[in-house]
Scaffold this motif. Sequence first.
Motif, PDB file in Angstrom:
ATOM      1  N   SER A 151      19.245  26.053  45.608  1.00 45.67           N
ATOM      2  CA  SER A 151      19.246  26.974  44.468  1.00 45.67           C
ATOM      3  C   SER A 151      18.204  26.612  43.419  1.00 45.67           C
ATOM      4  CB  SER A 151      20.640  27.008  43.823  1.00 45.67           C
ATOM      5  OG  SER A 151      20.958  25.762  43.222  1.00 45.67           O
ATOM      6  N   ASP A 152      17.472  25.498  43.630  1.00 52.08           N
ATOM      7  CA  ASP A 152      16.521  24.977  42.657  1.00 52.08           C
ATOM      8  C   ASP A 152      15.088  25.217  43.148  1.00 52.08           C
ATOM      9  OD1 ASP A 152      14.753  23.191  41.244  1.00 52.08           O
ATOM     10  OD2 ASP A 152      16.491  22.023  40.612  1.00 52.08           O
ATOM     11  N   ASP A 153      14.356  26.063  42.442  1.00 53.79           N
ATOM     12  CA  ASP A 153      12.992  26.433  42.839  1.00 53.79           C
ATOM     13  C   ASP A 153      12.075  25.217  42.920  1.00 53.79           C
ATOM     14  OD1 ASP A 153      11.015  28.207  43.580  1.00 53.79           O
ATOM     15  OD2 ASP A 153      10.701  29.044  41.590  1.00 53.79           O
ATOM     16  N   ALA A 154      12.172  24.323  41.950  1.00 55.34           N
ATOM     17  CA  ALA A 154      11.301  23.147  41.933  1.00 55.34           C
ATOM     18  C   ALA A 154      11.578  22.236  43.122  1.00 55.34           C
ATOM     19  CB  ALA A 154      11.486  22.383  40.623  1.00 55.34           C
TER      20      ALA A 154
ATOM     21  N   TRP B 194      12.619  23.220  46.047  1.00 52.81           N
ATOM     22  CA  TRP B 194      12.007  23.873  47.206  1.00 52.81           C
ATOM     23  C   TRP B 194      10.517  23.544  47.283  1.00 52.81           C
ATOM     24  CZ3 TRP B 194      13.252  25.768  51.647  1.00 52.81           C
ATOM     25  CH2 TRP B 194      14.506  26.334  51.860  1.00 52.81           C
ATOM     26  N   GLU B 195       9.851  23.576  46.147  1.00 49.75           N
ATOM     27  CA  GLU B 195       8.422  23.278  46.136  1.00 49.75           C
ATOM     28  C   GLU B 195       8.158  21.865  46.644  1.00 49.75           C
ATOM     29  OE1 GLU B 195       4.600  23.670  43.082  1.00 49.75           O
ATOM     30  OE2 GLU B 195       6.613  24.245  42.420  1.00 49.75           O
TER      31      GLU B 195
ATOM     32  N   ASP C 139      24.279  31.738  44.031  1.00 51.84           N
ATOM     33  CA  ASP C 139      23.161  30.816  43.819  1.00 51.84           C
ATOM     34  C   ASP C 139      22.723  30.166  45.135  1.00 51.84           C
ATOM     35  OD1 ASP C 139      22.804  31.227  41.140  1.00 51.84           O
ATOM     36  OD2 ASP C 139      23.918  29.451  40.494  1.00 51.84           O
TER      37      ASP C 139
ATOM     38  N   VAL D  60      20.262  33.212  46.324  1.00 55.13           N
ATOM     39  CA  VAL D  60      19.066  32.658  45.686  1.00 55.13           C
ATOM     40  C   VAL D  60      18.435  31.601  46.584  1.00 55.13           C
ATOM     41  CG1 VAL D  60      18.182  31.413  43.680  1.00 55.13           C
ATOM     42  CG2 VAL D  60      19.936  33.176  43.371  1.00 55.13           C
TER      43      VAL D  60
ATOM     44  N   LEU E 248      14.567  31.897  47.964  1.00 56.63           N
ATOM     45  CA  LEU E 248      13.603  30.867  47.573  1.00 56.63           C
ATOM     46  C   LEU E 248      13.010  30.190  48.809  1.00 56.63           C
ATOM     47  CD1 LEU E 248      15.303  29.137  44.501  1.00 56.63           C
ATOM     48  CD2 LEU E 248      13.398  30.770  44.494  1.00 56.63           C
TER      49      LEU E 248
ATOM     50  N   LYS F  75      10.428  32.504  50.066  1.00 60.05           N
ATOM     51  CA  LYS F  75       9.290  32.467  49.136  1.00 60.05           C
ATOM     52  C   LYS F  75       8.354  31.318  49.465  1.00 60.05           C
ATOM     53  CE  LYS F  75       8.375  31.121  44.323  1.00 60.05           C
ATOM     54  NZ  LYS F  75       8.992  30.867  42.991  1.00 60.05           N
ATOM     55  N   HIS F  76       8.895  30.121  49.556  1.00 54.52           N
ATOM     56  CA  HIS F  76       8.042  28.952  49.753  1.00 54.52           C
ATOM     57  C   HIS F  76       7.531  28.854  51.192  1.00 54.52           C
ATOM     58  CE1 HIS F  76       8.306  27.297  45.730  1.00 54.52           C
ATOM     59  NE2 HIS F  76       9.563  27.708  45.708  1.00 54.52           N
TER      60      HIS F  76
END
Length: 267
Positions: free
Chosen positions: A67-70, A72-73, A114, A118, A122, A125-126
Motif C-alpha cells: 500500500s506504500d508507493d515509496a 514499491w519504488e 489499501d 491500492v 501500485l 504502475k511500477h
Amino acid sequence: MSEKSLDGRKALVTGGARGIGAAIAQALARSGAAVMIGDILDDVGRDSAGQIARLGVKTGFVHLDVSDDAQWEKATAATIATLGGYDILINNAGIEITSLISEVRAEDARRMCDVNIVGTVLGMKHAFRAMRPGGPAGKGGAVVNIASVAATIAFPSIAVYSGTKSAVDRMTRVGAMEAGKLGFGVRVNCIYPGLIPTDMGMQLAGDIVKIGLAPDVNAAVGSVVEQTPLGKLAEVGDIANAAVFLCSNEARFITGIGLPVDGGMGM
C-alpha cells in the motif's frame, strides 16, 4: 509446457512469504525464473527466498508493504539490481477481514481497499514504468494479479473483500488495454482462485463459524465443496501452475483475462 519455460525471466512475487505467493514463487523458480520475494513478513520471507535459492536460481527478499508507493519504488529497484532485470510481476499480496455488512468496521474496509486495490494498482504502475521501452528493465513482460472467486459469486460475510477483488478484475482489464495501446509490451491477466486451505482460507472458515453462518469449520468448508462442481478445494499448486502458464510464451497472445481456478465454483 517445458520444465524450464521461464528460463532467463526475472520475477517479483508480492505476499510471497507463504501460502499462494510462496507456491507461485517456487513454481516460477522451478520453471527457470529468478525470483524476488516481497512481503511484510521479513523472517518468513527470507526463509522462502532461502528455499528458492536451494533450487539453484537467483533470488532475494525485499520488505514491501504494497500500500506504500515509496516501498514499491524501492522494491522494484531492488528486484532489478538483485536479479539483473524485471519482467514478471505477481501481484498476490492481499488481506481478508470477515464481516457481515451490518457489522463492517470502516477501518477494516479501508485496510482491505489499501492492500487489495491500492496495492495492486501500485504494483502495475511500477511494473509498467520498469518494463516499458526506456524503463530500467525495458524488455516488456507479464503481470498476473491474484483476484478471487469471491469476485464472481455472492458469498455472505465477505462483501468488502469481494468488492476489492472485483476491482482487481477491472483494473487488470484496464491495465491490459493501456499497456497494449501504449506499446509497453506488457501483458496483464488475473486469476480467480477458489477457496484454498491456507492460513487465510482456514481463517475465513473459522470466522464464518464465529458469526453464525456454519456450526463448525468442517461444515463451513463442506458448504464450499458442495458449491464446487469438481467436489474439492483448490490446492496452492493449482494456482501456481496457472500463474506460470500466464507468464510463459505459451500465453503470449493472452492479455486482459480473468482465469478461474476454482473447480467451477464461479461458473
